[in-house]
Write a protein that holds these residues in place. Structure first.
Motif, PDB file in Angstrom:
ATOM      1  N   THR A  62      -4.473   9.339   0.350  1.00 42.41           N
ATOM      2  CA  THR A  62      -5.880   9.069   0.664  1.00 42.41           C
ATOM      3  C   THR A  62      -6.707   8.868  -0.597  1.00 42.41           C
ATOM      4  O   THR A  62      -7.541   7.962  -0.667  1.00 42.41           O
ATOM      5  CB  THR A  62      -6.474  10.204   1.524  1.00 42.41           C
ATOM      6  N   LYS A  63      -6.469   9.691  -1.610  1.00 45.56           N
ATOM      7  CA  LYS A  63      -7.213   9.568  -2.869  1.00 45.56           C
ATOM      8  C   LYS A  63      -6.987   8.200  -3.508  1.00 45.56           C
ATOM      9  O   LYS A  63      -7.933   7.539  -3.939  1.00 45.56           O
ATOM     10  CB  LYS A  63      -6.804  10.690  -3.822  1.00 45.56           C
ATOM     11  N   ASN A  64      -5.722   7.747  -3.560  1.00 41.75           N
ATOM     12  CA  ASN A  64      -5.408   6.424  -4.114  1.00 41.75           C
ATOM     13  C   ASN A  64      -6.004   5.309  -3.261  1.00 41.75           C
ATOM     14  O   ASN A  64      -6.439   4.285  -3.785  1.00 41.75           O
ATOM     15  CB  ASN A  64      -3.902   6.223  -4.241  1.00 41.75           C
ATOM     16  N   LEU A  65      -6.013   5.492  -1.951  1.00 42.51           N
ATOM     17  CA  LEU A  65      -6.600   4.503  -1.054  1.00 42.51           C
ATOM     18  C   LEU A  65      -8.095   4.358  -1.335  1.00 42.51           C
ATOM     19  O   LEU A  65      -8.605   3.249  -1.473  1.00 42.51           O
ATOM     20  CB  LEU A  65      -6.362   4.908   0.404  1.00 42.51           C
ATOM     21  N   LYS A  66      -8.780   5.474  -1.452  1.00 37.65           N
ATOM     22  CA  LYS A  66     -10.224   5.443  -1.738  1.00 37.65           C
ATOM     23  C   LYS A  66     -10.489   4.807  -3.100  1.00 37.65           C
ATOM     24  O   LYS A  66     -11.411   4.001  -3.250  1.00 37.65           O
ATOM     25  CB  LYS A  66     -10.806   6.853  -1.695  1.00 37.65           C
ATOM     26  N   LYS A  67      -9.694   5.158  -4.078  1.00 28.14           N
ATOM     27  CA  LYS A  67      -9.851   4.601  -5.425  1.00 28.14           C
ATOM     28  C   LYS A  67      -9.652   3.081  -5.418  1.00 28.14           C
ATOM     29  O   LYS A  67     -10.424   2.342  -6.027  1.00 28.14           O
ATOM     30  CB  LYS A  67      -8.848   5.263  -6.370  1.00 28.14           C
ATOM     31  N   THR A  68      -8.641   2.629  -4.707  1.00 32.05           N
ATOM     32  CA  THR A  68      -8.373   1.203  -4.634  1.00 32.05           C
ATOM     33  C   THR A  68      -9.482   0.469  -3.891  1.00 32.05           C
ATOM     34  O   THR A  68      -9.906  -0.613  -4.306  1.00 32.05           O
ATOM     35  CB  THR A  68      -7.012   0.949  -3.957  1.00 32.05           C
ATOM     36  N   ALA A  99     -17.417   0.020  -0.238  1.00 26.61           N
ATOM     37  CA  ALA A  99     -18.049   1.334  -0.199  1.00 26.61           C
ATOM     38  C   ALA A  99     -17.418   2.189   0.894  1.00 26.61           C
ATOM     39  O   ALA A  99     -17.195   1.716   2.013  1.00 26.61           O
ATOM     40  CB  ALA A  99     -19.543   1.189   0.054  1.00 26.61           C
ATOM     41  N   ILE A 100     -17.149   3.435   0.561  1.00 28.79           N
ATOM     42  CA  ILE A 100     -16.619   4.395   1.541  1.00 28.79           C
ATOM     43  C   ILE A 100     -17.832   5.126   2.117  1.00 28.79           C
ATOM     44  O   ILE A 100     -18.580   5.763   1.379  1.00 28.79           O
ATOM     45  CB  ILE A 100     -15.666   5.398   0.873  1.00 28.79           C
ATOM     46  N   PHE A 139      -3.853  -2.799   3.234  1.00 32.54           N
ATOM     47  CA  PHE A 139      -4.888  -3.792   2.971  1.00 32.54           C
ATOM     48  C   PHE A 139      -4.578  -5.112   3.663  1.00 32.54           C
ATOM     49  O   PHE A 139      -5.454  -5.725   4.268  1.00 32.54           O
ATOM     50  CB  PHE A 139      -5.038  -4.053   1.477  1.00 32.54           C
ATOM     51  N   ASN A 140      -3.341  -5.546   3.570  1.00 30.96           N
ATOM     52  CA  ASN A 140      -2.963  -6.810   4.201  1.00 30.96           C
ATOM     53  C   ASN A 140      -3.127  -6.748   5.714  1.00 30.96           C
ATOM     54  O   ASN A 140      -3.603  -7.698   6.333  1.00 30.96           O
ATOM     55  CB  ASN A 140      -1.529  -7.190   3.828  1.00 30.96           C
ATOM     56  N   GLN A 141      -2.750  -5.635   6.327  1.00 32.18           N
ATOM     57  CA  GLN A 141      -2.916  -5.468   7.767  1.00 32.18           C
ATOM     58  C   GLN A 141      -4.384  -5.443   8.158  1.00 32.18           C
ATOM     59  O   GLN A 141      -4.785  -6.048   9.157  1.00 32.18           O
ATOM     60  CB  GLN A 141      -2.231  -4.173   8.233  1.00 32.18           C
ATOM     61  N   ILE A 142      -5.199  -4.742   7.378  1.00 26.43           N
ATOM     62  CA  ILE A 142      -6.630  -4.666   7.648  1.00 26.43           C
ATOM     63  C   ILE A 142      -7.258  -6.057   7.559  1.00 26.43           C
ATOM     64  O   ILE A 142      -8.076  -6.444   8.392  1.00 26.43           O
ATOM     65  CB  ILE A 142      -7.321  -3.703   6.660  1.00 26.43           C
ATOM     66  N   GLN A 143      -6.857  -6.802   6.544  1.00 23.21           N
ATOM     67  CA  GLN A 143      -7.398  -8.142   6.353  1.00 23.21           C
ATOM     68  C   GLN A 143      -7.071  -9.007   7.568  1.00 23.21           C
ATOM     69  O   GLN A 143      -7.914  -9.787   8.014  1.00 23.21           O
ATOM     70  CB  GLN A 143      -6.832  -8.760   5.081  1.00 23.21           C
ATOM     71  N   LEU A 144      -5.879  -8.879   8.119  1.00 20.67           N
ATOM     72  CA  LEU A 144      -5.509  -9.648   9.307  1.00 20.67           C
ATOM     73  C   LEU A 144      -6.375  -9.274  10.508  1.00 20.67           C
ATOM     74  O   LEU A 144      -6.693 -10.110  11.336  1.00 20.67           O
ATOM     75  CB  LEU A 144      -4.035  -9.431   9.636  1.00 20.67           C
ATOM     76  N   SER A 145      -6.757  -8.007  10.596  1.00 19.92           N
ATOM     77  CA  SER A 145      -7.564  -7.564  11.733  1.00 19.92           C
ATOM     78  C   SER A 145      -8.981  -8.110  11.669  1.00 19.92           C
ATOM     79  O   SER A 145      -9.651  -8.219  12.687  1.00 19.92           O
ATOM     80  CB  SER A 145      -7.611  -6.033  11.794  1.00 19.92           C
ATOM     81  N   LYS A 146      -9.450  -8.446  10.481  1.00 23.05           N
ATOM     82  CA  LYS A 146     -10.809  -8.958  10.318  1.00 23.05           C
ATOM     83  C   LYS A 146     -10.911 -10.461  10.584  1.00 23.05           C
ATOM     84  O   LYS A 146     -11.996 -11.003  10.662  1.00 23.05           O
ATOM     85  CB  LYS A 146     -11.332  -8.660   8.908  1.00 23.05           C
ATOM     86  N   LYS A 147      -9.770 -11.144  10.692  1.00 23.02           N
ATOM     87  CA  LYS A 147      -9.797 -12.606  10.901  1.00 23.02           C
ATOM     88  C   LYS A 147      -9.905 -12.970  12.339  1.00 23.02           C
ATOM     89  O   LYS A 147      -9.610 -12.260  13.221  1.00 23.02           O
ATOM     90  CB  LYS A 147      -8.548 -13.237  10.270  1.00 23.02           C
TER      91      LYS A 147
END
Length: 162
Positions: free
Chosen positions: A46-52, A59-60, A154-162
């Motif tokens: 989670t920490k690395n995810l937030k940092k990335t 913004a989180i 990230f790639n999966q999230i990006q697909l969900s936004k399209k």
């Protein structure tokens, strides 16, 4: 002298061909949202995810602040299996798994998405004579699997936004 000019020409021609075809190193997918909330369990990545996310100008925010995307982290699992044994019954290879379960919700959807699973797997050899080195190798492999999982998320999230 002619040979040197010929090599330089070939090198220049190769670079022109590579750049003209649109070749570029694979990286993170460009993110089409500016705010996200991360909910659920606080997992080791989670920490690395937030940092990335923040390094990509996302913004989180809290879920009450109407983020463009909500991510719920459900679970994280690491598993290690024996892949092969020597003739004397000693472990020769291990297979390690790293898996996360999550779901997402966009503002225009009333329900959470179905549960998604991202998994990464690595094999590595093992030797009792180099225990410390092999433990370090396993640690590095686990870290690379977490990074790979974040990239895949990230790639999966990006697909969900399209």
């Amino acid at each position: 002298m002619m040979n040197t000019i010929h090599k330089k020409f070939i090198t220049l021609l190769t670079l022109v061909i590579i750049t003209s075809c649109g070749f570029h190193l694979r990286g993170m997918t460009e993110i089409s949202f500016k705010t996200v909330s991360i909910e659920g369990k606080d997992l080791s990545f989670t920490k690395n995810l937030k940092k990335t996310l923040t390094s990509n100008k996302v913004a989180i925010v809290l879920p009450t602040e109407n983020p463009e995307l909500r991510i719920e982290l459900l679970s994280e699992e690491s598993e290690k299996r024996i892949l092969s044994l020597s003739g004397q019954g000693l472990v020769r290879e291990f297979e390690i798994f790293y898996r996360i379960r999550y779901r997402i919700k966009t503002p225009d959807s009333e329900t959470w998405s179905q549960e998604n699973i991202l998994e990464s797997r690595r094999d590595y050899t093992y030797s009792d004579s180099n225990v410390i080195g092999k433990e370090e190798e396993e640690r590095q492999l686990n870290e690379s699997m977490r990074i790979e999982t974040i990239t895949n998320l990230f790639n999966q999230i990006q697909l969900s936004k399209k």
